[in-house]
Motif scaffolding. Structure first.
Motif, PDB file in Angstrom:
ATOM      1  N   TYR A   1      -4.456   1.807  24.127  1.00  0.00           N
ATOM      2  CA  TYR A   1      -4.954   1.755  22.467  1.00  0.00           C
ATOM      3  C   TYR A   1      -3.305   1.637  22.019  1.00  0.00           C
ATOM      4  CZ  TYR A   1      -8.764   4.983  23.666  1.00  0.00           C
ATOM      5  OH  TYR A   1      -9.518   5.751  23.832  1.00  0.00           O
ATOM      6  N   GLU A   2      -3.526   0.497  20.393  1.00  0.00           N
ATOM      7  CA  GLU A   2      -2.811   0.477  19.657  1.00  0.00           C
ATOM      8  C   GLU A   2      -2.336   1.369  18.695  1.00  0.00           C
ATOM      9  OE1 GLU A   2       1.454  -1.677  19.417  1.00  0.00           O
ATOM     10  OE2 GLU A   2      -0.534  -2.506  20.710  1.00  0.00           O
ATOM     11  N   TRP A   3      -1.228   2.087  18.829  1.00  0.00           N
ATOM     12  CA  TRP A   3      -1.563   3.401  16.916  1.00  0.00           C
ATOM     13  C   TRP A   3      -0.354   2.287  16.413  1.00  0.00           C
ATOM     14  CZ3 TRP A   3      -2.170   8.581  17.948  1.00  0.00           C
ATOM     15  CH2 TRP A   3      -2.907   9.116  18.817  1.00  0.00           C
ATOM     16  N   PHE A   4      -1.289   3.041  15.001  1.00  0.00           N
ATOM     17  CA  PHE A   4       0.080   2.516  14.399  1.00  0.00           C
ATOM     18  C   PHE A   4      -0.174   3.717  12.488  1.00  0.00           C
ATOM     19  CE2 PHE A   4      -1.746  -1.852  15.388  1.00  0.00           C
ATOM     20  CZ  PHE A   4      -0.811  -1.948  15.535  1.00  0.00           C
ATOM     21  N   LEU A   5       1.353   4.343  12.139  1.00  0.00           N
ATOM     22  CA  LEU A   5       1.777   4.593  11.303  1.00  0.00           C
ATOM     23  C   LEU A   5       1.962   4.085  10.276  1.00  0.00           C
ATOM     24  CD1 LEU A   5       1.944   7.614  10.245  1.00  0.00           C
ATOM     25  CD2 LEU A   5       3.535   7.282  10.941  1.00  0.00           C
ATOM     26  N   ILE A   6       1.376   4.056   9.082  1.00  0.00           N
ATOM     27  CA  ILE A   6       1.348   3.500   7.989  1.00  0.00           C
ATOM     28  C   ILE A   6       1.330   3.769   6.556  1.00  0.00           C
ATOM     29  CG2 ILE A   6      -0.047   1.409   6.077  1.00  0.00           C
ATOM     30  CD1 ILE A   6      -2.032   1.536   9.398  1.00  0.00           C
ATOM     31  N   ALA A   7       2.804   3.660   6.137  1.00  0.00           N
ATOM     32  CA  ALA A   7       2.198   4.034   4.428  1.00  0.00           C
ATOM     33  C   ALA A   7       1.580   3.492   3.827  1.00  0.00           C
ATOM     34  CB  ALA A   7       3.937   3.685   4.029  1.00  0.00           C
ATOM     35  N   ASN A   8       0.507   4.483   2.713  1.00  0.00           N
ATOM     36  CA  ASN A   8      -0.087   4.166   1.474  1.00  0.00           C
ATOM     37  C   ASN A   8       0.796   3.702   0.320  1.00  0.00           C
ATOM     38  OD1 ASN A   8      -2.331   4.024   0.748  1.00  0.00           O
ATOM     39  ND2 ASN A   8      -2.484   5.551   0.214  1.00  0.00           N
ATOM     40  N   SER A   9       1.597   4.263   0.172  1.00  0.00           N
ATOM     41  CA  SER A   9       2.078   4.055  -0.743  1.00  0.00           C
ATOM     42  C   SER A   9       3.745   2.779  -1.157  1.00  0.00           C
ATOM     43  CB  SER A   9       2.417   5.116  -2.079  1.00  0.00           C
ATOM     44  OG  SER A   9       2.949   5.870  -1.449  1.00  0.00           O
TER      45      SER A   9
ATOM     46  N   GLU B   1       2.178  -9.744  -8.669  1.00  0.00           N
ATOM     47  CA  GLU B   1       2.336  -9.938  -9.535  1.00  0.00           C
ATOM     48  C   GLU B   1       4.110 -10.543  -9.285  1.00  0.00           C
ATOM     49  OE1 GLU B   1       1.968  -6.349 -11.782  1.00  0.00           O
ATOM     50  OE2 GLU B   1      -0.421  -6.920 -11.403  1.00  0.00           O
ATOM     51  N   LYS B   2       4.437 -11.371  -8.492  1.00  0.00           N
ATOM     52  CA  LYS B   2       5.760 -11.984  -8.377  1.00  0.00           C
ATOM     53  C   LYS B   2       6.777 -10.711  -7.835  1.00  0.00           C
ATOM     54  CE  LYS B   2       5.921 -15.539 -11.368  1.00  0.00           C
ATOM     55  NZ  LYS B   2       6.279 -16.551 -12.141  1.00  0.00           N
ATOM     56  N   ASN B   3       5.789  -9.675  -7.532  1.00  0.00           N
ATOM     57  CA  ASN B   3       7.414  -8.678  -7.167  1.00  0.00           C
ATOM     58  C   ASN B   3       6.803  -8.086  -5.500  1.00  0.00           C
ATOM     59  OD1 ASN B   3       8.460  -7.421  -9.605  1.00  0.00           O
ATOM     60  ND2 ASN B   3       6.820  -6.418  -9.574  1.00  0.00           N
ATOM     61  N   LYS B   4       7.616  -8.276  -5.063  1.00  0.00           N
ATOM     62  CA  LYS B   4       7.243  -8.136  -3.421  1.00  0.00           C
ATOM     63  C   LYS B   4       7.324  -6.475  -3.408  1.00  0.00           C
ATOM     64  CE  LYS B   4       9.653  -9.476   0.990  1.00  0.00           C
ATOM     65  NZ  LYS B   4      11.218  -9.624   1.400  1.00  0.00           N
ATOM     66  N   ILE B   5       6.107  -6.220  -2.161  1.00  0.00           N
ATOM     67  CA  ILE B   5       6.043  -4.632  -2.152  1.00  0.00           C
ATOM     68  C   ILE B   5       5.633  -4.991  -0.595  1.00  0.00           C
ATOM     69  CG2 ILE B   5       3.670  -2.956  -2.162  1.00  0.00           C
ATOM     70  CD1 ILE B   5       2.692  -4.895  -4.749  1.00  0.00           C
ATOM     71  N   SER B   6       6.063  -3.275  -0.264  1.00  0.00           N
ATOM     72  CA  SER B   6       6.157  -3.028   1.059  1.00  0.00           C
ATOM     73  C   SER B   6       6.244  -1.629   1.997  1.00  0.00           C
ATOM     74  CB  SER B   6       8.159  -3.491   1.669  1.00  0.00           C
ATOM     75  OG  SER B   6       8.365  -3.085   2.658  1.00  0.00           O
ATOM     76  N   PHE B   7       5.521  -2.468   3.015  1.00  0.00           N
ATOM     77  CA  PHE B   7       4.806  -0.522   3.125  1.00  0.00           C
ATOM     78  C   PHE B   7       5.134  -0.828   4.937  1.00  0.00           C
ATOM     79  CE2 PHE B   7       1.500  -2.057   0.578  1.00  0.00           C
ATOM     80  CZ  PHE B   7       1.828  -1.609  -0.180  1.00  0.00           C
ATOM     81  N   SER B   8       6.112   0.540   5.009  1.00  0.00           N
ATOM     82  CA  SER B   8       6.229   0.835   6.130  1.00  0.00           C
ATOM     83  C   SER B   8       5.435   1.253   7.512  1.00  0.00           C
ATOM     84  CB  SER B   8       7.216   2.060   5.557  1.00  0.00           C
ATOM     85  OG  SER B   8       6.944   3.678   6.734  1.00  0.00           O
ATOM     86  N   ILE B   9       5.766   0.950   8.486  1.00  0.00           N
ATOM     87  CA  ILE B   9       4.700   0.774   9.756  1.00  0.00           C
ATOM     88  C   ILE B   9       5.540   1.502  10.913  1.00  0.00           C
ATOM     89  CG2 ILE B   9       3.382  -0.442  11.445  1.00  0.00           C
ATOM     90  CD1 ILE B   9       2.571  -2.617   9.105  1.00  0.00           C
ATOM     91  N   TYR B  10       5.168   2.255  11.596  1.00  0.00           N
ATOM     92  CA  TYR B  10       5.048   2.809  13.006  1.00  0.00           C
ATOM     93  C   TYR B  10       4.890   1.969  13.510  1.00  0.00           C
ATOM     94  CZ  TYR B  10       9.189   4.717  10.784  1.00  0.00           C
ATOM     95  OH  TYR B  10      10.343   5.716  10.211  1.00  0.00           O
ATOM     96  N   ASN B  11       4.923   2.150  14.953  1.00  0.00           N
ATOM     97  CA  ASN B  11       3.418   1.848  16.415  1.00  0.00           C
ATOM     98  C   ASN B  11       4.021   2.101  17.829  1.00  0.00           C
ATOM     99  OD1 ASN B  11       5.732  -0.134  16.355  1.00  0.00           O
ATOM    100  ND2 ASN B  11       5.043  -1.815  17.726  1.00  0.00           N
TER     101      ASN B  11
END
Length: 156
Positions: free
Chosen positions: A72-80, A54-64
């Protein structure tokens, strides 16, 4: 001549394990505690997971973290993602907060750990138990990504 049709799903299926984490910690603090307790080395990714809604930029933080021991490749992903909306009305400054979820059907999950590759169930169970032992973590558990409607957001 025989004709074969390939669907898009034939190419997009990625094998990974998914762990949900409930905590009140900030992302950087959780990454630090995971590094300390799991002997990982989560580092903040150069780019966040970004969408436009809706024309808003949404960004979720990622750590890898890339594990050379287990490949293995691990990712820590914020859900909100939280965005403050400021409006002024009759000389009053009003602030509201909009919260958007990466996986809306799992609103209670604060973070996901995605472990790419074919991972042994016992390894995932052991990892979950180690996460649960972190004092500031409320709980953690395995999530079957096939049950998620929004699982496509986890492919990056």
């Amino acid at each position: 001549m025989q004709v074969h049709a390939l669907g898009l799903d034939d190419f997009c299926e990625e094998e990974y394990s998914l762990i949900g984490i409930h905590t009140t910690l900030e992302d950087y603090r959780l990454a630090y505690l995971l590094n300390k307790n799991l002997q990982t080395r989560f580092l903040k990714s150069e780019k966040d997971l970004e969408f436009e809604k809706e024309k808003n930029k949404i960004s979720f933080s990622i750590y890898n973290f890339s594990s050379t021991t287990y490949d293995y490749e691990w990712f820590l992903i914020a859900n909100s993602f939280r965005k403050e909306n400021k409006t002024s009305s009759n000389e009053l400054l009003l602030t509201t907060e909009t919260k958007t979820y990466l996986i809306p059907e799992k609103k209670k999950v604060d973070f996901f750990i995605k472990i790419s590759g074919e991972v042994d169930y016992s390894f995932v169970s052991k990892t979950i138990e180690q996460i649960k032992n972190i004092e500031q973590v409320i709980t953690s558990y395995s999530i079957d990504y096939n049950t998620l409607k929004s699982k496509d957001f986890l492919i990056f």
